[in-house]
Design a protein around this motif. Structure first.
Motif, PDB file in Angstrom:
ATOM      1  N   ARG A   1       0.790  -1.440   0.140  1.00 52.58           N
ATOM      2  CA  ARG A   1      -0.159  -0.293   0.073  1.00 52.58           C
ATOM      3  C   ARG A   1       0.796   1.737   0.077  1.00 52.58           C
ATOM      4  O   ARG A   1       0.787   1.852  -0.719  1.00 52.58           O
ATOM      5  N   ASN A   2       2.242   1.122   0.622  1.00 54.72           N
ATOM      6  CA  ASN A   2       2.798   2.336   0.478  1.00 54.72           C
ATOM      7  C   ASN A   2       3.729   2.650  -0.485  1.00 54.72           C
ATOM      8  O   ASN A   2       4.547   1.295  -0.065  1.00 54.72           O
TER       9      ASN A   2
ATOM     10  N   ALA B   1       8.841   1.130  -3.712  1.00 51.72           N
ATOM     11  CA  ALA B   1       9.715   1.245  -4.102  1.00 51.72           C
ATOM     12  C   ALA B   1      10.952   0.202  -3.928  1.00 51.72           C
ATOM     13  O   ALA B   1      11.964  -0.241  -4.608  1.00 51.72           O
ATOM     14  N   LEU B   2      11.174   0.253  -1.983  1.00 51.19           N
ATOM     15  CA  LEU B   2      11.899  -0.971  -1.913  1.00 51.19           C
ATOM     16  C   LEU B   2      11.798  -2.506  -2.576  1.00 51.19           C
ATOM     17  O   LEU B   2      12.979  -2.997  -2.645  1.00 51.19           O
ATOM     18  N   SER B   3      10.472  -3.118  -2.497  1.00 48.24           N
ATOM     19  CA  SER B   3      10.332  -4.141  -2.618  1.00 48.24           C
ATOM     20  C   SER B   3      11.351  -3.986  -4.614  1.00 48.24           C
ATOM     21  O   SER B   3      11.438  -5.120  -4.729  1.00 48.24           O
ATOM     22  N   LEU B   4      11.407  -3.361  -5.246  1.00 48.65           N
ATOM     23  CA  LEU B   4      11.907  -3.082  -6.810  1.00 48.65           C
ATOM     24  C   LEU B   4      13.012  -3.263  -7.081  1.00 48.65           C
ATOM     25  O   LEU B   4      14.056  -3.588  -7.450  1.00 48.65           O
TER      26      LEU B   4
ATOM     27  N   ILE C   1       4.290  10.679  -1.226  1.00 50.35           N
ATOM     28  CA  ILE C   1       3.071  10.239  -1.690  1.00 50.35           C
ATOM     29  C   ILE C   1       2.821   9.028  -0.765  1.00 50.35           C
ATOM     30  O   ILE C   1       3.460   8.663  -0.175  1.00 50.35           O
ATOM     31  N   ARG C   2       1.465   9.263   0.311  1.00 49.56           N
ATOM     32  CA  ARG C   2       1.316   8.280   1.927  1.00 49.56           C
ATOM     33  C   ARG C   2       0.960   6.596   1.108  1.00 49.56           C
ATOM     34  O   ARG C   2       1.151   5.558   0.346  1.00 49.56           O
ATOM     35  N   ILE C   3      -0.653   7.073   0.983  1.00 54.65           N
ATOM     36  CA  ILE C   3      -1.288   5.724   0.299  1.00 54.65           C
ATOM     37  C   ILE C   3      -1.950   6.568  -0.790  1.00 54.65           C
ATOM     38  O   ILE C   3      -2.935   6.919  -0.451  1.00 54.65           O
ATOM     39  N   ASP C   4      -1.936   5.591  -1.776  1.00 54.00           N
ATOM     40  CA  ASP C   4      -2.501   5.960  -3.442  1.00 54.00           C
ATOM     41  C   ASP C   4      -3.818   5.207  -3.662  1.00 54.00           C
ATOM     42  O   ASP C   4      -3.255   4.190  -4.412  1.00 54.00           O
TER      43      ASP C   4
END
Lengths: 166, 356
Positions: free
Chosen positions: A24-25, A30-33, A77-80
């Motif tokens: 969600r965050n 991005a960290l997972s990417l 952007i917190r939760i989009d």
């Protein structure tokens, strides 16, 4: 040993790739990417292409993702996941499936489907860095120069846009 | 010892694990005592005594500090981004430690007829009769150091505090801009060496008892690399990200207990790595008189060079005031970057005229 290692890396790669779209965050996505890119780099190492692996980490994980993380942070952007953007999911999934289909087609039909029988021992001994450098400055000199001019134009353009008064 | 596991002899695994453990413990101890040495050296330079109370001349101070930090209360700000906040110290710490894997710290050691190169990511090929290591060693280090910036950026952002954010932004801008000059500065060394493998670079500096070190051929590159590395690891005079007088403590303002200790360790581990790398690239690595005959001398020479460079870092901290932010950016982009590019051009021209 290599199969086991491949399996571990694959599990991490797939899990992190799923996390990219499941989180969600946006920062966590991005960290997972970044983790996914790291797994790709590991694959390159396993395929005897350490230069490509280092470049993968340096360019994608080290430079491009920094830019993305920066953008997310500065826009905060917190939760989009609002209803307003739900139509994007539809088009996004179309593009995603098209890419998947394309990749499967390439893997099944192209030369990648037939495993290489001969490994170029000379190439492994010399190291890819030297080979790539030699090719780039002899056979592919013109594309190389054109790319560098393109990049220069992009840099100058960025400076002009960023600075109102030069 | 002839048992084979997955196609490699048993001793290969034993040697590998031993090397990793020894190098890791060495870096950890150096990090712990670098904090002590820093306080003590700066103390004496400023005509103070430094830590004196814990143990003989304060020798147990790092252990006391560690225990203290370990037992402190762990505070996670309620409005922080929890996941990023927790993972940031780890991201800062891990690249700092794993860069040590490609740095050669000694020659070839022979144990029970099996030759072990003193470099973690390296093995001795008995057929070819030479050491093979990661042939993109330097690129690996650059790649890892470009990952270190995430830890700081995430720490700054996830703390949800303005001091942290400012510190994080400053740190990332600084690290990205100086990484460029540091990378370009070492290019001129590669132009001379013709390889990216750190083992080969060390071997090329072996002739003439130290007169063949790259610091004599490329003094400007050494200077540029060292200055840029200092900036990249946020050491004085470039320690703006944690400028106490302006930003409390920069990106680690909100961190406490072991997480703060991790940032602290990452900073010093980065210092160890950068000094080890400078010693390897420019000061001949583990090479020295009689290092080929007595293997044990190799690591000792390496440690001596490493500690000398770390002393220089501490010395700089005791001497120089901090740069202002605009001065820092001016220095990075308008002085160091053009000079390092010029160095590459000059090296290329001179190399061309010598070889033709």
């Amino acid at each position: 040993m290599e199969t086991l290692f491949f399996l571990i890396v694959s599990i991490v790669a797939i899990a992190s790739a799923v996390m990219v779209i499941a989180c969600r965050n946006p920062i966590n996505s991005a960290l997972s990417l970044i983790l996914t890119f790291f797994c790709l780099a590991t694959y390159y190492v396993m395929l005897d292409a350490p230069f490509l692996a280092a470049v993968q980490v340096m360019v994608y994980a080290g430079a491009i993702m920094v830019l993305i993380v920066f953008t997310i942070m500065l826009l905060n952007i917190r939760i989009d996941a609002t209803r307003r953007h739900s139509h994007m999911i539809f088009f996004g999934s179309i593009v995603g499936f098209a890419t998947l289909f394309n990749t499967v087609y390439i893997v099944m039909k192209s030369r990648a489907a037939t495993p290489a029988t001969t490994v170029n021992v000379e190439a492994l001994k010399a190291g890819h860095t030297e080979l790539i450098g030699r090719e780039m400055f002899t056979n592919f000199l013109l594309p190389f120069e054109i790319t560098s001019i393109l990049l220069l134009v992009a840099i100058v353009g960025a400076v002009v846009i960023a600075k109102k008064k030069i | 010892m002839d048992t084979m596991i997955l196609g490699l002899p048993m001793i290969y695994y034993v040697a590998m694990i031993t090397k990793v453990l020894v190098a890791f413990i060495f870096v950890l101890l150096t990090v712990a005592y670098a904090t002590y040495a820093e306080r003590k050296i700066i103390g004496h330079m400023q005509v103070r005594l430094g830590p004196m109370r814990t143990g003989w001349h304060g020798l147990l101070q790092p252990i006391a500090d560690g225990v203290k930090l370990f037992f402190k209360e762990e505070i996670i700000p309620s409005s922080s981004s929890r996941f990023a906040f927790i993972i940031a110290p780890l991201i800062a710490l891990i690249p700092a430690f794993i860069t040590f894997a490609v740095i050669p710290f000694g020659g070839v050691m022979e144990v029970a007829g099996y030759k072990i190169p003193l470099q973690i990511a390296g093995y001795y090929d008995t057929v070819a009769g030479r050491i093979f290591d990661v042939n993109v060693g330097m690129l690996y280090i650059l790649a890892m150091s470009s990952l270190g910036v995430y830890g700081i950026v995430l720490a700054g952002w996830s703390s949800n505090s303005k001091y942290s954010l400012l510190g994080g932004l400053r740190a990332s801008a600084q690290m990205i801009s100086y990484e460029l000059s540091a990378g370009l500065a070492v290019v001129s060394v590669f132009m001379l060496s013709g390889t990216l493998s750190l083992h080969e670079i060390v071997m090329q500096q072996s002739a003439f008892n130290g007169m063949n070190w790259y610091i004599f051929k490329q003094p400007l590159a050494f200077f540029l690399f060292f200055v840029c590395s200092l900036a990249e690891i946020n050491r004085t005079p470039f320690d703006l990200p944690e400028a106490e007088s302006e930003l409390v403590s920069g990106f680690c303002t909100e961190y406490s207990s072991m997480k703060y200790a991790m940032f602290f360790m990452a900073e010093y581990a980065n210092m160890v790595t950068v000094c080890a790398l400078s010693a390897t690239l420019f000061l001949g690595g583990w090479q020295g008189p009689f290092a080929d005959t007595f293997t044990i001398l190799g690591p000792l020479y390496f440690i001596a060079k490493l500690y000398f460079l770390m002393f220089v870092c501490i010395w700089i901290r005791a001497t120089l005031p901090r740069y202002r932010y605009d001065q820092l950016m001016y220095l990075g982009w308008k002085v160091l970057l053009p000079v390092s590019l010029l160095n590459i051009v000059v090296t290329g021209l001179v190399g061309y005229f010598i070889s033709h």
